[in-house]
Design an enzyme around this catalytic site. Structure first.
Site, PDB file in Angstrom:
ATOM      1  N   SER A 279       0.839  -1.192   0.000  1.00 44.65           N
ATOM      2  CA  SER A 279       0.000   0.000   0.000  1.00 44.65           C
ATOM      3  C   SER A 279       0.883   1.254   0.000  1.00 44.65           C
ATOM      4  CB  SER A 279      -0.964  -0.072   1.195  1.00 44.65           C
ATOM      5  OG  SER A 279      -2.098   0.697   0.930  1.00 44.65           O
TER       6      SER A 279
ATOM      7  N   HIS B  57      -6.905  -6.481   0.359  1.00 52.25           N
ATOM      8  CA  HIS B  57      -5.798  -5.543   0.113  1.00 52.25           C
ATOM      9  C   HIS B  57      -4.614  -5.915   1.018  1.00 52.25           C
ATOM     10  CE1 HIS B  57      -3.601  -1.953  -0.834  1.00 52.25           C
ATOM     11  NE2 HIS B  57      -3.859  -1.334   0.296  1.00 52.25           N
TER      12      HIS B  57
END
Ligand SMILES: *[C@@H]1O[C@H](CO)[C@@H](O)[C@H](O)[C@H]1NC(C)=O
Length: 391
Positions: free
Chosen positions: A204, A340
């Protein structure tokens, strides 16, 4: 010495060519004249306006790209500090950095692998690894937010040394910390890590961070940026078009509001992205020289990460590796999954291959460029230049 020569020397950047002979590269002009370009800029075309024709010339073009990225986007990476010392005890490597009468310390923890022989290869993980590190590779856990705060510009140990108004955003602060970890490993054989086989990873925002660290630190042998999306894998120009087409994605305009990751100077360009003389495909290209491995790990199922941008941007970046004759040093793998920063087993083969080749010295096949995205892949839409045959 003639005054003009002194000025030339003072403003030239020294880079080390593949032959290890330092080469003086011209510095970028105080004011860059760049005609707005909606497509991805040609990485082989320096500001001089003459396209490069030789592999050697990439050293100075790379230096030029770095200087442009510092100025427009990230802020400046300071030169190596005057003193870096280190001590190692009970799995903790303590690093003390001094510069200009100021000093700071931070520690990273080292988990040695359960098999193999010392000195071991290692992966520096921003925060903690979000991908499986094999039992033949050490893990170095790096609390990068202590070096440059994720929240609160100008806070963290980097700024304790360089001042809270330093131009560098957090991304450069984090990369600076990676460089200091490698400095420390080089002087601390007790830590049992081979400083020539060090990789970096993060997911991320830390995926962007891992991409940036290896782009600006040539001692990184392999980068494994995971789900960094725009600013890591993706290009600002393409992100803007995705947004214009109606899909919410992280754009340059959005990223400078609230986040500390980029330089304050980037704000001047985020609404006029085509006037920036580079895009992030040129950051991928920084790994091509000296040649290091980079495997971009992305997630096709999360629109906000900009899957089509990641694909097209990486395709453009890989053309520099192709021209340098090392196409398989850069890999791209985008897989759809809902978690994610989870790591799907579908991407395990390429992860194993890249770690094998660049950290474990295996002869594994790293020719990987794949997406399960169903979007249109029209390369000419973004790339209006060809791959030169560099001699
Ligand atoms: C935006 O929409 C146009 C028109 O449908 C299309 O050609 C283009 O590929 C889209 N751009 C992106 C980045 O998806």
């Amino acid at each position: 010495m003639a005054p003009f020569l002194a000025i030339l020397l003072a403003t030239a950047y020294l880079v080390t060519a593949q032959t290890s002979t330092p080469v003086a590269c011209p510095s970028i002009p105080a004011s860059v004249n760049y005609v707005a370009n909606p497509k991805l800029p040609d990485p082989f075309l320096p500001l001089s306006g003459t396209r490069i024709t030789k592999k050697d010339q990439w050293a100075c073009r790379k230096e030029e790209i770095k200087q442009l990225m510092y100025r427009y986007e990230f802020g400046v990476m300071p030169p190596k500090p005057s003193s870096v010392t280190a001590s190692f005890s009970s799995n903790s490597l303590k690093i003390t950095v001094s510069e200009g009468g100021k000093s700071t310390s931070f520690s990273v923890s080292i988990k040695l692998p359960s098999s193999g022989t010392a000195p071991y290869p290692a992966i520096i993980a921003y925060g903690a690894p979000s991908l499986p590190v094999p039992n033949t590779v050490a893990t170095i856990t790096y609390q990068n937010f202590d070096i440059a705060a994720d929240n609160g510009r100008g806070q963290g140990k980097f700024y304790d040394i360089y001042g809270k108004d330093h131009s560098a955003g957090a991304m450069i602060g984090w990369a600076w910390g990676v460089s200091r970890i490698i400095d420390a490993l080089e002087k601390t054989p007790d830590a049992k890590i081979d400083p020539k086989r060090v990789g970096v990873t993060g997911c991320s925002r830390n995926g962007k961070g891992a991409m940036v660290a290896g782009a600006f630190e040539d001692r990184i042998a392999l980068s494994l940026p995971q789900e960094g999306g725009q600013g890591g894998a993706g290009c600002w120009r393409i992100a803007d078009e995705i947004q214009k087409n109606g899909t919410t994605v992280e754009t340059a305009h959005q990223i400078v509001n609230g986040d500390t990751w980029y330089s304050n100077d980037f704000k001047k360009y985020v609404d006029v992205v085509p006037t920036i003389p580079f895009d992030n495909h040129m950051m991928h290209a920084l790994y091509a020289y000296p040649p290091r491995g980079v495997l971009i790990i992305e997630n096709t199922a999360i629109d906000y990460l900009g899957p089509p941008s990641n694909y097209h941007c990486a395709a453009a970046g890989s053309k520099v590796f192709e021209a340098m004759g090392i196409k398989d040093y850069m890999g791209f793998s985008s897989n759809s999954h809902s978690n994610h920063c989870g790591f799907p087993s579908a991407q395990q083969p390429e992860l194993t291959a890249f770690i094998g080749r660049f950290l474990l010295g295996k002869d594994s096949k790293t020719d990987v460029f794949k997406t399960d995205g169903k979007f249109t892949i029209d390369e000419k839409r973004w790339i209006d230049w060809s791959v030169p045959s560099l001699t």
